[in-house]
Design an enzyme around this catalytic site. Structure first.
Site, mmCIF file in Angstrom:
data_model
loop_
_atom_site.group_PDB
_atom_site.id
_atom_site.type_symbol
_atom_site.label_atom_id
_atom_site.label_comp_id
_atom_site.label_asym_id
_atom_site.label_seq_id
_atom_site.Cartn_x
_atom_site.Cartn_y
_atom_site.Cartn_z
ATOM 1 N N LEU A 54 -8.048 23.469 -12.701
ATOM 2 C CA LEU A 54 -9.010 22.422 -12.363
ATOM 3 C C LEU A 54 -8.782 21.872 -10.969
ATOM 4 C CD1 LEU A 54 -9.153 20.340 -15.675
ATOM 5 C CD2 LEU A 54 -10.965 21.768 -14.744
ATOM 6 N N LYS A 77 -1.498 18.239 -16.467
ATOM 7 C CA LYS A 77 -0.996 18.043 -15.108
ATOM 8 C C LYS A 77 0.467 18.467 -15.090
ATOM 9 C CE LYS A 77 -0.544 14.373 -11.607
ATOM 10 N NZ LYS A 77 -0.818 12.938 -11.341
ATOM 11 N N GLU A 131 -6.572 13.339 -21.591
ATOM 12 C CA GLU A 131 -7.966 13.486 -21.982
ATOM 13 C C GLU A 131 -8.710 14.265 -20.896
ATOM 14 O OE1 GLU A 131 -11.823 10.477 -22.443
ATOM 15 O OE2 GLU A 131 -9.843 9.720 -21.871
ATOM 16 N N ASP A 176 -3.460 2.693 -6.666
ATOM 17 C CA ASP A 176 -4.078 3.800 -5.921
ATOM 18 C C ASP A 176 -5.532 3.978 -6.351
ATOM 19 O OD1 ASP A 176 -4.210 5.777 -4.026
ATOM 20 O OD2 ASP A 176 -3.353 7.338 -5.306
ATOM 21 N N PRO A 179 -11.804 6.751 -4.472
ATOM 22 C CA PRO A 179 -12.857 7.575 -5.087
ATOM 23 C C PRO A 179 -12.328 8.793 -5.830
ATOM 24 C CG PRO A 179 -13.541 6.857 -2.908
ATOM 25 C CD PRO A 179 -12.106 6.428 -3.052
#
Length: 478
Positions: A54, A77, A131, A176, A179
């Site tokens: 991803l 991750k 998730e 942090d 966007p």
């Protein structure tokens, strides 16, 4: 030159030996934007079957994987330790950031926060299971040719403020907000429908006793006190969210400069240009809310997430934001309406968001018959706005307004014989209702369902008391 990293809980003068810049601290790791890489795709990570890559950042890779036990997709991750190519300080630094997120496994349960499901401290490549959010980050919508509608931006801001308020109440400052760490979902027409806050690798836990790194974040969105390394609270994140909203509205961040040093000087000393003349439809009231969030001194900003959220939703209520593609009632309006109703008095923010998304919202004109005597029903209604009147044998026996419910006896009845309405219910003023059926109520979480049960009990107790008073004192009641 950027000052070195130090610890917020370390002894005075304790300095991290890892030379790095602020930008290097937060190399983005988007969870929903597929990238290509030279690394061979692993078949499995732990018990999870890997589907595809991803995203990839300086210290981690993110994979889409299948959790076959729970029959769901997840995002994994996986952290890459520096190892032989780096130093012990690099490994310690990366380990701290992994530990910060790993400590949150199972703690973040809010509809607008990406949930961390599990943390596995593998000695070679530890990983987090999160998730999976099928969408994209807000980075795309920071471009001048891809800007979102103002109403959508305000709605995003409201939902993020409510979510970060939840995060702050459990003792966390995100540190942090940018966007790339805000994920949005779309409907089939491509319209943004929801948002989730992600990536808590830089989080500061106000209740933790362990050493935590400070001076983390993304320079374009960092507050002055965060840049200085001062002790921070929710107002630092409020600044960051206001900076993101500014970027989404204007197509550029509040401050721009050719170098980090020049940018830091502007953050400390300059006032962001007014938004009013940068984009059509921006009112002075909208600009004032964003500018207050970007105030240099924390005391001049909104002092709580709730006050920031109320200011944003107030723009919608006062028609200070042009309504374009979202002519229907916004989620923020529905949320605030629910919070004002007596029926939902015991509900928390998380449960109210469930109701916003699960309930059926309807508007009925004057004269509409909600129920007819003798018909079977399983739907119950909560009056959000307006009035209805109850008639039995042609005589009015009750008038119900906002915050009351009707039809709950039909819903709670144990058999079909008791599910027939004993009265007619007519709308006597334009009315907005929130309705549930057994099927939709079954989709709620156990905690939310429990609150509904308590609300039903309160309704029944009040009605039993009213019936008792009517029998004991018929003249006084009549």
């Amino acid at each position: 030159m950027t000052p070195p990293l130090v610890s917020e809980t370390a002894a005075p003068g304790e300095v991290s030996r890892r030379p790095t810049t602020i930008d290097e601290l937060t190399e983005p790791v988007p969870l929903t934007e597929r990238t290509t890489g030279d690394a061979e795709l692993p078949q499995r990570i732990g018990r999870y079957r890997v589907l595809r890559l991803l995203g990839e950042g300086a210290t981690s890779q993110v994979y889409l994987a299948r959790d076959e036990f729970h029959n769901r997709d997840v995002a994994i991750k996986r952290v890459r330790w520096a190892g032989a190519q780096g130093s012990a300080d690099d490994d310690n630094y990366q380990e701290r950031f992994f530990a910060a997120e790993a400590a949150l496994a199972g703690r973040l349960q809010h509809p607008n926060v990406v949930e961390i499901l599990d943390a596995v401290p593998d000695p070679v490549a530890p990983y987090l299971v999160m998730e999976y959010v099928p969408g994209e980050t807000l980075r795309r919508y920071c471009r001048p040719d891809q800007l979102l509608a103002l109403e959508t931006i305000v709605e995003i801001g409201f939902k993020c403020a409510m979510a970060l308020g939840y995060v702050y109440r459990i003792g966390l400052v995100h540190r942090d907000i940018k966007p790339a760490n805000l994920l949005v979902m779309h409907d089939r027409a491509g319209v943004v429908t929801d948002v989730k806050v992600s990536d808590f690798g830089s989080v500061f836990d106000r209740h933790a006793q362990t050493t935590q790194i400070f001076r983390v974040g993304s320079l374009a969105y960092m507050s002055p006190e965060q840049l200085e390394g001062n002790v921070i609270d929710c107002r630092a994140d409020i600044y960051s969210l206001a900076a993101v909203l500014y970027h989404l509205i204007a197509g550029r961040p509040p401050f721009e400069a050719a170098s980090q040093t020049a940018l830091m000087h502007r953050v400390f000393h300059d006032v962001p240009p007014s938004l009013v003349n940068q984009r059509a439809g921006v009112s002075a009231a909208l600009d004032a809310v964003i500018q207050r969030g970007l105030a240099k001194h924390p005391d001049d900003r909104f002092t709580t997430w709730e006050s920031f959220a109320e200011a944003l939703s107030g723009l919608v209520a006062a028609n200070e934001v042009p309504r374009g593609q979202l002519q229907a009632v916004l989620d923020s309006e529905r949320f605030n309406l629910l919070r004002s109703l007596e029926f939902f008095a015991g509900f928390g923010d998380v449960e109210l968001w469930e109701v916003v998304h699960r309930a059926k919202w309807q508007r009925f004109p004057y004269g509409h018959k909600l129920f007819s005597r003798g018909e079977e029903g399983r739907t119950f209604y909560i009056i959000a706005q307006g009035d209805v009147e109850v008639f039995r044998d042609g005589a009015r026996v009750a008038q119900l307004g906002a915050g009351t419910s009707v039809g709950e006896m039909m819903y709670l009845a144990p058999n079909p014989a008791l599910r027939r309405h004993s009265a007619d219910v007519l709308v006597t003023a334009p009315t907005t209702t929130i309705s549930f059926t057994p099927q939709t109520l079954a989709q709620l979480s156990p905690g939310c369902s429990h609150l509904f049960d308590k609300a039903f009990i309160r309704v029944l107790v009040r009605r039993l008391h009213a019936a008792h008073e009517a029998l004991a004192h018929p003249r006084r009641v009549g």
